[in-house]
Write a protein that holds these residues in place. Sequence first.
Motif, PDB file in Angstrom:
ATOM      1  N   ASP A   1      13.473  28.802   3.748  1.00 39.19           N
ATOM      2  CA  ASP A   1      14.283  27.625   3.408  1.00 39.19           C
ATOM      3  C   ASP A   1      15.670  28.033   2.899  1.00 39.19           C
ATOM      4  N   THR A   2      16.635  27.127   3.076  1.00 35.71           N
ATOM      5  CA  THR A   2      17.935  27.302   2.430  1.00 35.71           C
ATOM      6  C   THR A   2      17.821  26.915   0.954  1.00 35.71           C
ATOM      7  N   LEU A   3      18.871  27.172   0.200  1.00 35.42           N
ATOM      8  CA  LEU A   3      18.855  26.772  -1.206  1.00 35.42           C
ATOM      9  C   LEU A   3      18.888  25.243  -1.287  1.00 35.42           C
ATOM     10  N   ALA A   4      17.937  24.678  -1.983  1.00 35.26           N
ATOM     11  CA  ALA A   4      17.777  23.225  -2.124  1.00 35.26           C
ATOM     12  C   ALA A   4      17.435  22.547  -0.801  1.00 35.26           C
ATOM     13  N   GLY A   5      17.043  23.358   0.178  1.00 37.59           N
ATOM     14  CA  GLY A   5      16.596  22.779   1.447  1.00 37.59           C
ATOM     15  C   GLY A   5      17.681  22.064   2.231  1.00 37.59           C
ATOM     16  N   VAL A   6      18.935  22.308   1.907  1.00 32.82           N
ATOM     17  CA  VAL A   6      20.025  21.607   2.585  1.00 32.82           C
ATOM     18  C   VAL A   6      20.105  22.019   4.058  1.00 32.82           C
ATOM     19  N   ALA A   7      20.170  21.029   4.935  1.00 27.83           N
ATOM     20  CA  ALA A   7      20.359  21.250   6.373  1.00 27.83           C
ATOM     21  C   ALA A   7      19.288  22.122   7.003  1.00 27.83           C
ATOM     22  N   PHE A   8      18.089  22.087   6.459  1.00 26.26           N
ATOM     23  CA  PHE A   8      16.988  22.913   6.975  1.00 26.26           C
ATOM     24  C   PHE A   8      15.801  22.032   7.342  1.00 26.26           C
ATOM     25  N   LEU A   9      15.344  22.134   8.591  1.00 28.87           N
ATOM     26  CA  LEU A   9      14.173  21.396   9.037  1.00 28.87           C
ATOM     27  C   LEU A   9      13.068  22.388   9.380  1.00 28.87           C
ATOM     28  N   PRO A  10      12.084  22.543   8.507  1.00 30.59           N
ATOM     29  CA  PRO A  10      11.022  23.526   8.771  1.00 30.59           C
ATOM     30  C   PRO A  10      10.207  23.162  10.012  1.00 30.59           C
ATOM     31  N   THR A  11       9.737  24.180  10.727  1.00 32.52           N
ATOM     32  CA  THR A  11       8.773  23.935  11.795  1.00 32.52           C
ATOM     33  C   THR A  11       7.397  24.483  11.441  1.00 32.52           C
ATOM     34  N   GLU A  12       7.327  25.292  10.402  1.00 34.22           N
ATOM     35  CA  GLU A  12       6.023  25.768   9.924  1.00 34.22           C
ATOM     36  C   GLU A  12       5.997  25.696   8.400  1.00 34.22           C
TER      37      GLU A  12
ATOM     38  N   GLN B   1       5.672  17.010   2.354  1.00 38.27           N
ATOM     39  CA  GLN B   1       5.918  16.885   3.793  1.00 38.27           C
ATOM     40  C   GLN B   1       4.711  17.283   4.637  1.00 38.27           C
ATOM     41  N   CYS B   2       3.938  18.240   4.134  1.00 34.54           N
ATOM     42  CA  CYS B   2       2.810  18.711   4.953  1.00 34.54           C
ATOM     43  C   CYS B   2       1.454  18.402   4.324  1.00 34.54           C
ATOM     44  N   GLY B   3       1.468  17.528   3.317  1.00 35.08           N
ATOM     45  CA  GLY B   3       0.192  17.082   2.772  1.00 35.08           C
ATOM     46  C   GLY B   3      -0.507  18.041   1.833  1.00 35.08           C
ATOM     47  N   LYS B   4       0.247  18.886   1.144  1.00 35.92           N
ATOM     48  CA  LYS B   4      -0.330  19.810   0.175  1.00 35.92           C
ATOM     49  C   LYS B   4       0.408  19.637  -1.150  1.00 35.92           C
ATOM     50  N   PRO B   5      -0.210  19.993  -2.270  1.00 33.48           N
ATOM     51  CA  PRO B   5       0.506  19.886  -3.546  1.00 33.48           C
ATOM     52  C   PRO B   5       1.801  20.707  -3.564  1.00 33.48           C
ATOM     53  N   TYR B   6       1.743  21.925  -3.057  1.00 34.19           N
ATOM     54  CA  TYR B   6       2.936  22.770  -3.010  1.00 34.19           C
ATOM     55  C   TYR B   6       2.977  23.545  -1.697  1.00 34.19           C
ATOM     56  N   ALA B   7       4.131  23.673  -1.143  1.00 35.39           N
ATOM     57  CA  ALA B   7       4.258  24.416   0.114  1.00 35.39           C
ATOM     58  C   ALA B   7       5.647  25.029   0.224  1.00 35.39           C
ATOM     59  N   GLU B   8       5.797  25.917   1.192  1.00 32.51           N
ATOM     60  CA  GLU B   8       7.104  26.468   1.543  1.00 32.51           C
ATOM     61  C   GLU B   8       7.318  26.257   3.041  1.00 32.51           C
ATOM     62  N   GLY B   9       8.563  26.000   3.416  1.00 33.97           N
ATOM     63  CA  GLY B   9       8.872  25.719   4.816  1.00 33.97           C
ATOM     64  C   GLY B   9       9.589  26.882   5.488  1.00 33.97           C
ATOM     65  N   PHE B  10       9.312  27.056   6.769  1.00 32.33           N
ATOM     66  CA  PHE B  10       9.913  28.145   7.545  1.00 32.33           C
ATOM     67  C   PHE B  10      10.292  27.654   8.939  1.00 32.33           C
TER      68      PHE B  10
END
Lengths: 253, 253, 253, 253, 253, 253
Positions: D170-181, D228-237
């Motif tokens: 992910d980018t910092l604060a998720g700006v302009a980032f759309l995870p696919t996994e 976004q993915c239905g879990k309490p905590y996740a990371e996007g890639f």
Amino acid sequence: MNKFGRVPKRQETGEMMMNVLAVGCHPDDLEIGCGGTLAKLSALGHRVTMVHVANGDKGHAVIKPEPLRQMRAVEAQEAGALIGANVISLDIPDLSVKSDNDELIRKLVGVIRQTRPDYIITHPPEDYMKDHMEVSKAVFDASFSATVPHFEAEGNAPHCDKPMPIYYMDTLAGVAFLPTEYVDITDYIETKIQMNNSHQSQIKWLRDHDGIDFLDFVRTVSKFRGLQCGKPYAEGFRQCTAWPRLTTERLLP
Amino acid sequence: MNKFGRVPKRQETGEMMMNVLAVGCHPDDLEIGCGGTLAKLSALGHRVTMVHVANGDKGHAVIKPEPLRQMRAVEAQEAGALIGANVISLDIPDLSVKSDNDELIRKLVGVIRQTRPDYIITHPPEDYMKDHMEVSKAVFDASFSATVPHFEAEGNAPHCDKPMPIYYMDTLAGVAFLPTEYVDITDYIETKIQMNNSHQSQIKWLRDHDGIDFLDFVRTVSKFRGLQCGKPYAEGFRQCTAWPRLTTERLLP
Amino acid sequence: MNKFGRVPKRQETGEMMMNVLAVGCHPDDLEIGCGGTLAKLSALGHRVTMVHVANGDKGHAVIKPEPLRQMRAVEAQEAGALIGANVISLDIPDLSVKSDNDELIRKLVGVIRQTRPDYIITHPPEDYMKDHMEVSKAVFDASFSATVPHFEAEGNAPHCDKPMPIYYMDTLAGVAFLPTEYVDITDYIETKIQMNNSHQSQIKWLRDHDGIDFLDFVRTVSKFRGLQCGKPYAEGFRQCTAWPRLTTERLLP
Amino acid sequence: MNKFGRVPKRQETGEMMMNVLAVGCHPDDLEIGCGGTLAKLSALGHRVTMVHVANGDKGHAVIKPEPLRQMRAVEAQEAGALIGANVISLDIPDLSVKSDNDELIRKLVGVIRQTRPDYIITHPPEDYMKDHMEVSKAVFDASFSATVPHFEAEGNAPHCDKPMPIYYMDTLAGVAFLPTEYVDITDYIETKIQMNNSHQSQIKWLRDHDGIDFLDFVRTVSKFRGLQCGKPYAEGFRQCTAWPRLTTERLLP
Amino acid sequence: MNKFGRVPKRQETGEMMMNVLAVGCHPDDLEIGCGGTLAKLSALGHRVTMVHVANGDKGHAVIKPEPLRQMRAVEAQEAGALIGANVISLDIPDLSVKSDNDELIRKLVGVIRQTRPDYIITHPPEDYMKDHMEVSKAVFDASFSATVPHFEAEGNAPHCDKPMPIYYMDTLAGVAFLPTEYVDITDYIETKIQMNNSHQSQIKWLRDHDGIDFLDFVRTVSKFRGLQCGKPYAEGFRQCTAWPRLTTERLLP
Amino acid sequence: MNKFGRVPKRQETGEMMMNVLAVGCHPDDLEIGCGGTLAKLSALGHRVTMVHVANGDKGHAVIKPEPLRQMRAVEAQEAGALIGANVISLDIPDLSVKSDNDELIRKLVGVIRQTRPDYIITHPPEDYMKDHMEVSKAVFDASFSATVPHFEAEGNAPHCDKPMPIYYMDTLAGVAFLPTEYVDITDYIETKIQMNNSHQSQIKWLRDHDGIDFLDFVRTVSKFRGLQCGKPYAEGFRQCTAWPRLTTERLLP
């Protein structure tokens, strides 16, 4: 049969000869990405110049860089000779291509001013390895600088009139590339395969060592691009969208 | 002067006549979006058919729908007559165009089978109002259905061979539209303006009531698209990327 | 008349003065891309600083680099003087702008720390030639480095608090650029034209030699952007989407 | 409960141990972007190597670069120790990371050849500051060069077989980032927080001086990606789409 | 050999059986787009249901709709039987698929509730003809409605727990499609070809009448997608990015 | 503290009151997507109208549609009352929203003509379920039709002057949404939570039955959007880019 084929295309009329400059990274990249298009252009009477920026010296696990460099230079000449193209090497060692390098730009500008291309074909800005991407950026830069009278380059050819259109050829294996223009290379697919086959240092190594049939790889991509546009074999391209390079006519054959 | 202009383009040779079908939403939309291109096609000897799907009956604040519908039909005929185009109205009331409507598709298929276009020009799928977007989707659908032998449409023309290429013309004011192909309409800009001027019910209203000079609007967009591709006036297009509509030659003039 | 115009905008209230730093590549690029916006900002009482990174020394076919460099420096000052802007040249020779160059970054950081901008306007990362693109990247880099206390730059101004918002102005001829924000420059279009007209070395050359009316070029793009947002003349911008530069209020005038 | 959780995932079976190389820019960037994923990988028995390219020496307003550099090296070791990861610093000063720099590439290739990663995690090519972006490009380049036998790098580890998959965090604060996994890090969120908390020079400074609770920042982003993915905590890639790095199986845990 | 192949994938362990629902438009669309993946799923012990929404009654120039409809139903059953899949026809006439049609949605919801899929494979929202696109939209809609207790559908199966993940398969000829996930179908390519060969009404017609070898078409696309991900044959997919369908594990085989 | 906050924003000056129309799908969708922005608008003196198109009658597993419909109508009124907004239900049953439906458009046009909005907030065209997407398309359509004098709608309010700007609010969980404008809702986050809490039929059910804390869900998304733009809490929006809806000033508060 498609009625659109009834009249000769502009480039087939013989009324106009164009200079087409193709700039690839390694000695076999143009053959992979646009070999059929170059063969077609040449067959239609246009003057084709093929430039490889890197000398391909690190493209083998066993053969050492210096002898490989020499072998590949010969292979590139052989491939170009198959279609009567002029072949030029900028002789940059592999993994050293940098678009920020002044010397590279001066060399490229020299070639552009010498060949005076009606348009240029090169790698897209995003591809599978850095050297390819740097070539794309360097060509974009040099093709502008070539038009600046007071920019001093290699050789003494005069500056060009205006930045010429650039067409980006396919990425390796077509990954992340959506063509907007296709070239029918059906009549030139075997020439394209032969051109690729000239690069025996690469073809043989991949076959003997990795069991990869690279000529089949190349043929498959051309066949796939053909399926997309309704021809047995084709190559895909995307135009560089930057002023003043946009055109109101098709330049690809 | 640009040396690319030295030889006649394919469409200028006169060796091949094409049928071009342009399908716009309201009676003046084709004039706005591709009037110059249609004028050029016609001047080059191609057969141009202009279809407006909606009858434009709600395009005025004062004139009532039915009289306006009749006025606009006449205006559309006048505009088409300026370039010798055949003008057809599908006569759908404004704000009622729905691509899901079977009757509309059957009408469109009828027109396509009758005119047998080499290619179609229409609105892009995203534009500034729903009727435009629905026309785009309906044309996409109908141009496929027209090739299906057992699909029954209006009229009794036989089915077409295969789905034809589709070119999407500019959006209104070029908002959110990035052309990939440009047509030089320099020699046809005044004709384009005249075609637009035929739609007096629109032009006059906008001028008298809102102080908007719509002809200047149209000219400015054409001039801007011209700047982008290095011509005094141009129109921008984007090809519909769907199999089997992709081509290996340029069809736009 | 649009009712949205009934109250003064934030920047028109005079309650708040902002520092706006505009960084273009060549001496006339800001005038082309955002001259109207800068004129408006200045008229509203904000402090405008115009920086050209390259000195424009190779922008002519006849005049030699050194005299041209001097002429263009004067022209840039004249253009800036029209709106009371402070004009700074970083004096990099044309075709030599590199965002990787430490010296350039230190110069830019020096300017940023000195001017302490509330926001920055510059080229978008993709434009029609490399120098423009490098300026964009350099500004992005420098505007962050300017906030790092231990980064040593030219001059001795203290570091800035946080990276400031960046607005990317239009590309040349608007190619491949989709604005997300527009500035109404109707009241400033003539000033914008005058600012561009200050660059006589460019305007005159293009007119005499190439028959290009560049002032008309500039006016047309502004008129087109105006059509898109419902104003006689406008300029288009896109915000740099990078943390922590995003805002919750409009900063453009 | 989601029935998809009934069987252990590939990486949870313990049948296969992977080497995962994570390359961040500053000493805390990996902890922010993929700390939970690294903790999970480690807990599942994989070997995790954490590289920070820059030494973080300019990440404080008060502490001087050299002492800060030393403090941050210790903090990074502490963070890595929490999950048993090997931590390596390439020790480039802040604001000096350049993907064009040969020395940096040789260092990175050395690390890659030494660690022989099954895949790499790094910054995406576009992020909030240049050093991050340069790390991404350098990793892309080095991970190819690492497979070239005649490319000479730091250390004497043999070349790798083929370019490995790369995942962009992910980018910092998720700006302009759309995870696919997405990676479910619910069981590792507290470890992730602890890892971030190891970077006291950063955490403390932000809290005392700016009133920013950075640990809460990190937790919020992980919680949002979880929503976004239905879990309490996740990371996007997002996977790097370049040949031959694409895979037919999931490598993330 | 790639070391990533050393351990069985999740779906290969046999520990977990999934229900996979594939919904294509015409009777042969699933075979073209994801036949290899379905064959693989079936071979791994998962339960595969293949639905064709349209009955394919207009897919021939000579054979009339009603007899063709019957032939194609048989062909579809044969293709499904090759991999032990359950084959269902929703029996909508060709060129009549509308995602707005309540009856279609109720039918689809009925199938979804009956099959209770762990995930769904269908066409992407943009494809080469309207019926395909409408199927994609209808599946998206129905897979949500299937989870709404008070939505009444065909059959009396109870509602599903939550919207399931959706994977979009390739477009025809891969036009305008960039996969984000690949499935290795090397061991299933011949089965895929056989499945396609079951559709003799289509294959034979194309061969005899148009000289098109459709099985070769299908093989070429699979080979191309294989080149992209380093396998002899593969199929490409893209996940539907809509809440709550995103996952933290790979579901494709 | 950010110096940009020193002067009141346009909407905070009290000099200008705007009508803002927010159109969501279900009775709680506006509260989720833009509740803070609506609360802020209302607090600043603007007139806010909240429309829910669907009546939410199928949003529960136990409570039957008709009683649920009544409960939700009350809940929506309560939520709106918290900020003094006018709440209108178009009373379409869940899973039945169709943008092609003439009756729906006439209802929406009626509301638009009645409320005469300065701008509209609604769902983006792509969201997590069909009803949401249809509302977006219907609003786009209706906001144009509302300006057409001869379009007959519900009620007898006169037609509007011109299509108004449309802002698309966030998707559910922010999936696949990249905001271009942010609204600081820090002072209104508790009101937003309260508004959401009014929808007890939804909140309670999710908590008791699924263990989901929906209010925390809403808060987390707002906090995340706040991180992105440097505020404790924010909401993200994207403007509809269609002529003539583009503006030269910020309308969001």
